[in-house]
Design an enzyme around this catalytic site. Sequence first.
Site, short mmCIF file in Angstrom:
data_model
loop_
_atom_site.label_atom_id
_atom_site.label_comp_id
_atom_site.label_asym_id
_atom_site.label_seq_id
_atom_site.Cartn_x
_atom_site.Cartn_y
_atom_site.Cartn_z
N ALA A 119 0.86 -1.20 0.00
CA ALA A 119 0.00 0.00 0.00
C ALA A 119 0.89 1.24 0.00
O ALA A 119 1.29 1.74 1.05
CB ALA A 119 -0.93 0.00 1.21
N GLY A 120 1.23 1.71 -1.22
CA GLY A 120 2.05 2.91 -1.38
C GLY A 120 1.19 4.05 -1.87
O GLY A 120 0.57 4.77 -1.09
N SER A 121 1.10 4.19 -3.22
CA SER A 121 0.23 5.23 -3.79
C SER A 121 -1.21 5.02 -3.33
O SER A 121 -1.94 5.98 -3.07
CB SER A 121 0.30 5.20 -5.31
OG SER A 121 1.63 5.42 -5.73
N ARG A 257 37.36 26.34 -13.44
CA ARG A 257 37.75 25.34 -14.44
C ARG A 257 38.07 26.01 -15.77
O ARG A 257 37.22 26.73 -16.33
CB ARG A 257 36.61 24.32 -14.62
CG ARG A 257 36.83 23.30 -15.70
CD ARG A 257 37.95 22.35 -15.36
NE ARG A 257 38.08 21.29 -16.37
CZ ARG A 257 39.08 20.44 -16.39
NH1 ARG A 257 40.04 20.49 -15.46
NH2 ARG A 257 39.15 19.51 -17.33
N GLN A 268 29.11 30.98 -23.62
CA GLN A 268 27.69 31.31 -23.51
C GLN A 268 26.83 30.05 -23.27
O GLN A 268 25.81 30.10 -22.58
CB GLN A 268 27.23 32.02 -24.78
CG GLN A 268 25.94 32.79 -24.57
CD GLN A 268 25.55 33.58 -25.80
OE1 GLN A 268 25.58 33.08 -26.92
NE2 GLN A 268 25.17 34.82 -25.60
N GLY A 330 33.38 15.24 -16.17
CA GLY A 330 33.75 13.96 -15.56
C GLY A 330 33.89 14.06 -14.05
O GLY A 330 33.55 13.13 -13.31
N GLU A 353 6.15 11.15 -0.01
CA GLU A 353 4.95 11.95 0.29
C GLU A 353 4.03 11.99 -0.94
O GLU A 353 3.38 13.00 -1.23
CB GLU A 353 5.29 13.33 0.84
CG GLU A 353 6.01 13.21 2.18
CD GLU A 353 5.79 14.35 3.13
OE1 GLU A 353 4.81 15.10 2.99
OE2 GLU A 353 6.61 14.47 4.05
C1 FAD Z 1 13.40 6.78 1.18
C2 FAD Z 1 11.92 6.71 1.41
C3 FAD Z 1 11.38 7.26 2.56
C4 FAD Z 1 10.00 7.17 2.80
N1 FAD Z 1 9.50 7.65 3.99
C5 FAD Z 1 8.19 7.37 4.32
C6 FAD Z 1 7.69 7.66 5.62
O1 FAD Z 1 8.39 8.21 6.48
N2 FAD Z 1 6.42 7.30 5.91
C7 FAD Z 1 5.60 6.70 5.01
O2 FAD Z 1 4.46 6.39 5.36
N3 FAD Z 1 6.04 6.42 3.76
C8 FAD Z 1 7.32 6.73 3.40
N4 FAD Z 1 7.79 6.43 2.12
C9 FAD Z 1 6.90 5.76 1.18
C10 FAD Z 1 6.58 6.59 -0.07
O3 FAD Z 1 5.67 7.60 0.27
C11 FAD Z 1 6.08 5.61 -1.14
O4 FAD Z 1 7.21 4.90 -1.60
C12 FAD Z 1 5.38 6.32 -2.28
O5 FAD Z 1 4.17 6.87 -1.84
C13 FAD Z 1 5.13 5.39 -3.46
O6 FAD Z 1 4.59 4.17 -3.07
P1 FAD Z 1 5.24 2.81 -3.65
O7 FAD Z 1 6.70 2.87 -3.37
O8 FAD Z 1 4.47 1.67 -3.08
O9 FAD Z 1 5.05 2.89 -5.20
P2 FAD Z 1 3.75 2.42 -6.04
O10 FAD Z 1 2.52 2.99 -5.43
O11 FAD Z 1 3.83 0.96 -6.24
O12 FAD Z 1 4.02 3.15 -7.42
C14 FAD Z 1 4.83 2.61 -8.46
C15 FAD Z 1 4.73 3.54 -9.67
O13 FAD Z 1 3.37 3.57 -10.14
C16 FAD Z 1 2.92 4.91 -10.19
N5 FAD Z 1 1.47 4.93 -9.90
C17 FAD Z 1 0.81 4.31 -8.87
N6 FAD Z 1 -0.50 4.59 -8.93
C18 FAD Z 1 -0.69 5.38 -10.02
C19 FAD Z 1 -1.82 6.00 -10.63
N7 FAD Z 1 -3.05 5.89 -10.10
N8 FAD Z 1 -1.63 6.73 -11.75
C20 FAD Z 1 -0.40 6.88 -12.28
N9 FAD Z 1 0.71 6.34 -11.74
C21 FAD Z 1 0.57 5.61 -10.63
C22 FAD Z 1 3.72 5.65 -9.13
O14 FAD Z 1 3.73 7.03 -9.39
C23 FAD Z 1 5.08 4.99 -9.33
O15 FAD Z 1 5.75 5.60 -10.42
C24 FAD Z 1 9.16 6.56 1.86
C25 FAD Z 1 9.72 6.03 0.68
C26 FAD Z 1 11.07 6.07 0.46
C27 FAD Z 1 11.64 5.43 -0.79
#
Ligand code: FAD
Length: 368
Positions: A119-121, A257, A268, A330, A353
Site C-alpha cells: 500500500a504505497g500510492s 575550471r 555562452q 567527468g 509523500e
Molecule cells: C526513502 C523513502 C522514505 C519514505 N518515507 C516514508 C515515511 O516516512 N512514511 C511513510 O508512510 N512512507 C514513506 N515512504 C513511502 C513513499 O511515500 C512511497 O514509496 C510512495 O508513496 C510510493 O509508493 P510505492 O513505493 O508503493 O510505489 P507504487 O505505489 O507501487 O508506485 C509505483 C509507480 O506507479 C505509479 N502509480 C501508482 N499509482 C498510479 C496512478 N493511479 N496513476 C499513475 N501512476 C501511478 C507511481 O507514481 C510509481 O511511479 C518513503 C519512501 C522512500 C523510498
Amino acid sequence: MLRETIRSLAEAKIAPHAAAVDEEARFPQEALDALVASDLHAVHVPEEYGGAGADALATVIVIEEVARVCASSSLIPAVNKLGSLPVILSGSEDLKKKYLGPLAKGDAMFSYALSEPDAGSDAAGMKTKAVRDGDFWVLNGVKRWITNAGESEYYTVMAVTDPEKRSKGISAFVVEKSDEGVSFGAPEKKLGIKGSPTREVYLDNVRIPADRMIGEEGTGFATAMKTLDHTRITIAAQALGIAQGALDYAKGYVQERKQFGKPIADFQGIQFMLADMAMKLEAARQLTYSAAAKSERVDGDLTFFGAAAKCFASDVAMEVTTDAVQLLGGYGYTRDYPVERMMRDAKITQIYEGTNQVQRIVMARNLP
Ligand SMILES: Cc1cc2nc3c(=O)[nH]c(=O)nc-3n(C[C@H](O)[C@H](O)[C@H](O)COP(=O)(O)OP(=O)(O)OC[C@H]3O[C@@H](n4cnc5c(N)ncnc54)[C@H](O)[C@@H]3O)c2cc1C
C-alpha cells in the site's frame, strides 16, 4: 535573520559531515545535536507546548537551508513535522501535552507510518489492523519505508479499525518505540538520502491505551491526507535546498575550471545553462513560499498548492542537480565532488509523500 542563522549553522556544523554521512550511510548525529542545540530540530511545534512556534514559511526556510548542505539531515526537521502534525491537527489536548513537549525539547523525534509493502500510492489499501480490547487497542501489521524508524521515539501509525469502510475505517494512533511488540527491519540500501534511516516497522500485538488514538475513530486517513497537504511543502523546501546547493557549487566551479584557455564560465553555452537553472529554481521557490503562506492560513486551495509545490520543486531539483553534474563534466560524476550526491538525493523528492504522478492526480482533482 532566520536564514542567516540556519545557513551559518548548517555550513559550520552539518556540511563538514555530509559526504561521510552519505558514504557511510550513517545517521547524521552531528546534525541532530547541532539542530537541537540551536532549537532548530522541530521549529513548527507551537509555543504553548514548549516549541519555537515557527510558522510554515519559517519551517520551510530551516529545511531548505539544511538541505542545501545535507539532504539527509534536512529530514530531521521535516519528518519531525510530518510525524507530529497529525497530533497537532487532530489530537486531544492530553496527547499534545504528552508528545509535543519531548519533541520540542529534543528528547524525542517523531516519525510517520502510513505506507506498507502493498500500500504505497494506494495508501488506503493498508492491511495493518487495530482491534479494540476494553480500554486498549491492539495493533498488528507491517509499515514500510518509515523515515527515521529506529531513531524516533514516537510514531503516528495509521491502521484499519473497520475493514468494511476502507478509508473511513482507518484510524491514527501514537505508538512509542518502547511499546512491547514494536521492532524494526534492517535499514534499506538506497540511492540517496543515505544518512536518513528508512526501515520497516513491525507491530506485533502492540497493546496501547485507547487514549493514544489521534482524533475520532475512522478519521485517521483524513488526518493523514490533511497532514500531507501541509508537509508536501516541506519536501518542496528540501528539493529547493538540494538544487540551491548544486547550483551554488556549479557556479563556483565554472569560474575556476579552464578549457580552451579560459574559464568555462566565459562560454555562452555554460551561461545559458546556469541562467535556466537559476530561473527554474526561483520559480520553484516562489511557488513553495506561496504554498507555505497558504499552509499557514489553511486556505481553501492548499491541497492544490501543496501538491503543485512538491511536484514542481522536485522536478526542478532533479533537472538542476543533473545539470550541475553536467557542468562539472567527468569530475561531477565522481564522489570527490558533492553534486553527484545532490543528484542522487534529489531523486527521492519526486517519490515520497506521494509520487509526482500522484501529485498530478491530486492537482487534477483540486484544480483552482
Ligand atoms: C526513502 C523513502 C522514505 C519514505 N518515507 C516514508 C515515511 O516516512 N512514511 C511513510 O508512510 N512512507 C514513506 N515512504 C513511502 C513513499 O511515500 C512511497 O514509496 C510512495 O508513496 C510510493 O509508493 P510505492 O513505493 O508503493 O510505489 P507504487 O505505489 O507501487 O508506485 C509505483 C509507480 O506507479 C505509479 N502509480 C501508482 N499509482 C498510479 C496512478 N493511479 N496513476 C499513475 N501512476 C501511478 C507511481 O507514481 C510509481 O511511479 C518513503 C519512501 C522512500 C523510498
